[in-house]
Motif scaffolding. Structure first.
Motif, PDB file in Angstrom:
ATOM      1  N   ARG A  40       0.850  -1.198   0.000  1.00 48.90           N
ATOM      2  CA  ARG A  40       0.000   0.000   0.000  1.00 48.90           C
ATOM      3  C   ARG A  40       0.881   1.241   0.000  1.00 48.90           C
ATOM      4  O   ARG A  40       1.991   1.226   0.540  1.00 48.90           O
ATOM      5  N   ASP A  41       0.377   2.289  -0.563  1.00 49.07           N
ATOM      6  CA  ASP A  41       1.082   3.563  -0.501  1.00 49.07           C
ATOM      7  C   ASP A  41       0.778   4.220   0.832  1.00 49.07           C
ATOM      8  O   ASP A  41      -0.378   4.443   1.179  1.00 49.07           O
ATOM      9  N   MET A  42       1.841   4.525   1.564  1.00 49.22           N
ATOM     10  CA  MET A  42       1.665   5.175   2.855  1.00 49.22           C
ATOM     11  C   MET A  42       1.279   6.634   2.628  1.00 49.22           C
ATOM     12  O   MET A  42       1.936   7.332   1.857  1.00 49.22           O
ATOM     13  N   PRO A  43       0.223   7.077   3.276  1.00 51.20           N
ATOM     14  CA  PRO A  43      -0.135   8.495   3.159  1.00 51.20           C
ATOM     15  C   PRO A  43       1.039   9.374   3.605  1.00 51.20           C
ATOM     16  O   PRO A  43       1.731   9.044   4.568  1.00 51.20           O
ATOM     17  N   SER A  44       1.256  10.458   2.924  1.00 52.37           N
ATOM     18  CA  SER A  44       2.424  11.300   3.195  1.00 52.37           C
ATOM     19  C   SER A  44       2.364  11.990   4.560  1.00 52.37           C
ATOM     20  O   SER A  44       3.395  12.306   5.134  1.00 52.37           O
ATOM     21  N   ASP A  45       1.172  12.206   5.084  1.00 46.71           N
ATOM     22  CA  ASP A  45       1.031  12.925   6.342  1.00 46.71           C
ATOM     23  C   ASP A  45       0.889  12.015   7.555  1.00 46.71           C
ATOM     24  O   ASP A  45       0.446  12.443   8.607  1.00 46.71           O
ATOM     25  N   VAL A  46       1.293  10.746   7.418  1.00 46.22           N
ATOM     26  CA  VAL A  46       1.086   9.772   8.495  1.00 46.22           C
ATOM     27  C   VAL A  46       2.433   9.274   9.012  1.00 46.22           C
ATOM     28  O   VAL A  46       3.365   9.042   8.262  1.00 46.22           O
ATOM     29  N   LEU A  48       4.792   6.453  10.295  1.00 47.27           N
ATOM     30  CA  LEU A  48       4.864   5.025   9.963  1.00 47.27           C
ATOM     31  C   LEU A  48       4.470   4.151  11.153  1.00 47.27           C
ATOM     32  O   LEU A  48       3.752   3.174  10.989  1.00 47.27           O
ATOM     33  N   THR A  49       4.908   4.510  12.348  1.00 46.81           N
ATOM     34  CA  THR A  49       4.599   3.704  13.534  1.00 46.81           C
ATOM     35  C   THR A  49       3.093   3.620  13.764  1.00 46.81           C
ATOM     36  O   THR A  49       2.550   2.535  13.917  1.00 46.81           O
ATOM     37  N   LYS A  50       2.441   4.767  13.767  1.00 48.28           N
ATOM     38  CA  LYS A  50       0.991   4.782  13.981  1.00 48.28           C
ATOM     39  C   LYS A  50       0.284   4.014  12.881  1.00 48.28           C
ATOM     40  O   LYS A  50      -0.638   3.234  13.145  1.00 48.28           O
ATOM     41  N   TRP A  51       0.719   4.222  11.657  1.00 52.81           N
ATOM     42  CA  TRP A  51       0.084   3.581  10.502  1.00 52.81           C
ATOM     43  C   TRP A  51       0.253   2.064  10.578  1.00 52.81           C
ATOM     44  O   TRP A  51      -0.692   1.310  10.375  1.00 52.81           O
ATOM     45  N   ALA A  52       1.460   1.606  10.935  1.00 50.26           N
ATOM     46  CA  ALA A  52       1.742   0.171  11.006  1.00 50.26           C
ATOM     47  C   ALA A  52       0.917  -0.501  12.105  1.00 50.26           C
ATOM     48  O   ALA A  52       0.350  -1.580  11.898  1.00 50.26           O
ATOM     49  N   PHE A  53       0.830   0.125  13.275  1.00 47.39           N
ATOM     50  CA  PHE A  53       0.044  -0.466  14.358  1.00 47.39           C
ATOM     51  C   PHE A  53      -1.439  -0.485  14.009  1.00 47.39           C
ATOM     52  O   PHE A  53      -2.149  -1.438  14.332  1.00 47.39           O
ATOM     53  N   ARG A  54      -1.908   0.547  13.352  1.00 47.84           N
ATOM     54  CA  ARG A  54      -3.311   0.585  12.936  1.00 47.84           C
ATOM     55  C   ARG A  54      -3.584  -0.524  11.909  1.00 47.84           C
ATOM     56  O   ARG A  54      -4.602  -1.209  11.978  1.00 47.84           O
TER      57      ARG A  54
END
Length: 163
Positions: A40-46, A48-54
């Motif tokens: 997936r493309d990681m949103p630019s304003d996120v 990585l840690t929060k995004w990965a745990f979510r």
């Protein structure tokens, strides 16, 4: 991002274990999480840690729903082709870990997620609130209830009554 993800893997694995209660399931959950992160493309304003745990949490929720569908199918053979799947149970060999695992598993999932992120992963309340998409006060109250429940379950008085 690769190095950051690589550094994040141990914490994600611990979180996956806290959700699943099984090392085999945790490894599967971690693999599915990393696969989803990489595809997936990681949103630019996120972060990585929060995004990965979510993502890990959401993959686990998807897996729980799928397991419920499979369980319903096994309980209602008319819905399946007669195939019955047995669940896999892995217990730890250390008595203390097994007690903690048992106590953690008795917690409601929302409390288990929060105590894992705060107490095991060491994340601040604000970050946990953002990952789980709940108010910071909710994180604090769920954490307090989880800690109280674990304290009760692991107290010496509880040990005597279980013996």
């Amino acid at each position: 991002m690769q190095q950051e993800l690589k550094d994040l893997l141990p914490a994600l694995r611990r979180f996956a274990y806290s959700l699943t209660g099984s090392m085999a399931d945790a490894d599967d959950l971690l693999q599915n999480t990393v696969e989803r992160i990489l595809t997936r493309d990681m949103p630019s304003d996120v972060d990585l840690t929060k995004w990965a745990f979510r993502i890990c949490r959401n993959v686990w929720i998807d897996e729980c729903r799928a397991r419920k569908v499979r369980r319903d199918a096994t309980e209602n053979p008319e819905l399946s082709d007669g195939q019955v799947t047995d669940g896999e149970h892995q217990t730890t060999k250390e008595i203390e870990w097994s007690r903690v695992d048992a106590a953690m598993s008795r917690l409601p999932e929302d409390q288990r997620q929060i105590i894992s992120l705060v107490a095991i992963q060491g994340m601040p309340y604000k970050m946990v609130a953002e990952i789980l998409e709940v108010p910071k006060g909710t994180v604090m109250s769920r954490l307090a209830r989880a800690r109280a429940a674990l304290s009760e379950a692991l107290s010496p008085a509880t040990l005597r009554s279980e013996s």
